[in-house]
Design an enzyme around this catalytic site. Sequence first.
Site, PDB file in Angstrom:
ATOM      1  CB  CYS A 537      -0.908   0.021   1.236  1.00  0.00           C
ATOM      2  SG  CYS A 537      -2.052  -1.366   1.317  1.00  0.00           S
ATOM      3  CB  THR A 538       0.562   4.481  -1.730  1.00  0.00           C
ATOM      4  OG1 THR A 538       0.677   3.781  -2.969  1.00  0.00           O
ATOM      5  CG2 THR A 538       1.372   5.766  -1.791  1.00  0.00           C
TER       6      THR A 538
END
Length: 676
Positions: A537-538
Site C-alpha cells: 500500500c502507498t
Amino acid sequence: MPTVEFAPFTSQVDPTFWHALTDLKIDVLKLSDESLPVYASYSAGKVIKDRETGGEVELPGRIVLAKDGFSDDFRVQNGVRVTGTFKNFNTIEDFKNADKKGMFNDEASKIWDAIQTRSTKLLNHYLLITFADLKKYKFHYWFAFPGFVMRPPWTTEEVIDAAGALGEGVLSSIQTQLKSQPDPNPAFFLVRTTPSGETSIAPVEEYETFFKGVPSEHQTISFLDPSTSPTHPGWPLRNLLTYLRALYPSSTASVRVLAWRDLEKVEGQGEWRSKFLVVSAPIEETKEGRPEAVGWERTAGRLVPKVADLGPMMDPKRLASQAVDLNLKLMRWRILPDLQLEKMQNTRCLLLGAGTLGCYVARSLMAWGVRKITLVDSGRVSFSNPVRQPLFEFEDCLGGGKPKAESAAEALKRVYPDIDATGHTLSIPMPGHPIPAGSVAQTKKDVEKLEALFDEHDAVFLLMDSRESRWLPSVLGKAKGKIVLNAALGFDSYLVMRHGPRGGEDKQEEERLGCYYCNDIVAPTDSLTDRTLDQMCTVTRPGLAPLASATAVEILASLVQHPDGINAAAPPPNVDLNSDAAEKTAGVLGVVPHQVRGFLAQFRSINLVGRAYDKCTGCSETVLKAYETQGFDMLLKAFNDQKYLEQLTGLDKLFDESEAAMESVDWVEEGDEDDF
C-alpha cells in the site's frame, strides 16, 4: 447656487441571471406575463489604482443582478439589497409596444405610497422589463429607476470631502457603529453630533424623535453612495430628499448630507472618500399628489433598451466553459499580460496512473484549462481509495470495483462536461517482470497501444506506484520528444521532476537534464514481489499527494509558458532563485526547476539539478537507438532479462571495473601496523 445633479444608476446583469430567467420562463412562467418581484444589490463606488499607469480608475457602484435575483432568500454580503418589479413579455412586439410610461408611473406611485407610510424600503425601487428569445438566447431588457423631481430644484454651493467638513473622528465613529449593526450597510441613515464630539446614528424613519431638540448644524442625513464623482452625489439621494421634504417640510429648507463611500475602508489605512454637501430648496405650498418622476436607464446616451446576446454561451456546458476560463483570463488582465492561456489549454495530457497522484493531477490540469486528459491504469477502485483519491466515490468500489482509469475519466466529465477525458485499462510491461510465452502477443498489443497514446499527447505524467513501471514510459517519452514529468511519494517526502529533452549534436552530454534513472548504477528490477502489506500500500501522509501533484502541474505550466518550452534551462543549483543568474532562466511564470524535493516533516522543499548520464538505462542514446532500431524485440529483452539493460549500456563493465579497482587497493588491516 448650482443645481444638484444626481449621478444616475447603471445596471450590471450577470450571465447567470439570464440562465435563471430561462429556467423560470420554461418551468414556471410559460405563457404568463405577470409581474414578479426581483432582487438586486448595489454598493459604494470604488476608486482603484491602475497598476500600469498609476492613475486612478473609478468604478461606480451598479445595480447588480445575478442568478439568485428571483429568490426570496436573496442576501447581500457587502452592499444594499434592492427590490424591483420584473415583467417578461412573450413576444418582441409586446416588449416594444408595451405601455412603458404607464408601468413606470405605477412603480413611481409604489415608491410615493411607501413614503406616505414613512418607510424608506422602496426609495431605491426599480423596474425591469424583458423579452427572452430562448431560441437565439437573446435577451432584450430595460431598467427604470424612478426618481422624483423637486420643483424648484435642490441646489448646493459645493461638494467637499467629508473628512474636512465633519472630521475624521466622526467618520470613524460612524463606520464603527455601522459595523456593529445587524445590517452594516443601510441604504439610508441619520447622523447626530454634539459639541463635545459624540456621534450617533439612527434609521431615517426615526427622523422626528432622533433630531428633536438638536440644532440643525448637528443634524446630517446620510446614504450609501454608489457614485464616484467628486461633484455629483448618487441617485439614491434624489428620493431620500423627496422623502424628507414630503414628511418634514418645515425643517428641510436646508439639509446637511453625507454621501457615505467608505464601505470597505480599513481603519487607519487610506484616505476617507465620503463627500459632504449642504442642499437647499425653497419651502413652497405643498401640492397634492406625487411629484413627477424620471429614471429610464440610458444606453450610450440614448433612451433605448439593451440587448444581451448570449447565444454562444447560454448552453450550460458553454456557460461552464466560460466560467472555467474566467479566473485564468483575469490573471492575464493585469498580473500576467504575457500569459498565453491557449498553450496550456491545447496541451494534451496523458496520465499514467489514476490513483492518488493521478486524481489530483487531473483536477489541477482542469483548473489550468487543459481540455484533453487521458488516464491509464490497470487497477480497480477499492474501498480504501475514495477518501484519498478525489475522483472516486463509495459506489465506485461496489461489485469488485470499477476500472480506475475509466471511472476517473467519467468523474472528470461530471465535474466539467466539456472536458475530453478518456480512460484506458492497460498494464505497462516492466523490466524484471518476465513475459510468459503465452502472453507475448498481448504484451505487444499493450506496448503498441501505449506507443499510440504517446503519439497522441504532448505531455506525459508518470504517476505509478513502482519504480520499474516508469522505465518504458521514460524510454518512449524521450524517443518521441514528449514532455515527461515524474511524481513519486515517500512517507513524508516527495520528488517531482521533469525529464530533460534528448541531446543533439549541439548539446553536450553534461548540459542535458537527466531522467528518473540517471542516478542509478543498476537497471530497474522487480520491486513488487514478496512485499508485506505496508509495502504493497502507498503509505504516505495524506497531504503529500496534493502537494506533489500541484507541483508537477505547475512545472508543466511554467514549461509550456517558457519561450524555450521543453528545452528551458533549469535554474543553477545552490543559487538564490531571486538572483540574476536564476532570473535568466525564468519564463512568464518564473523559473522552471528540474527537480523539486519536498520534506513535509520540515515543511520545506529544495530545487535540484541532475545531469544526464551516458550509461542511463532510461534515456541514454544507446538505449534509445536500440529501441528505435529493434522495437518490441528490444523491449522484450529488457522485460525478460534482468542483465540486458546493464549489458547494453555498459553498466556491467563499470561494475566489474569498480570491483577490480577495489581488489587492487592495498588495504591496511588492523594489526598490520608497526608498533611504536
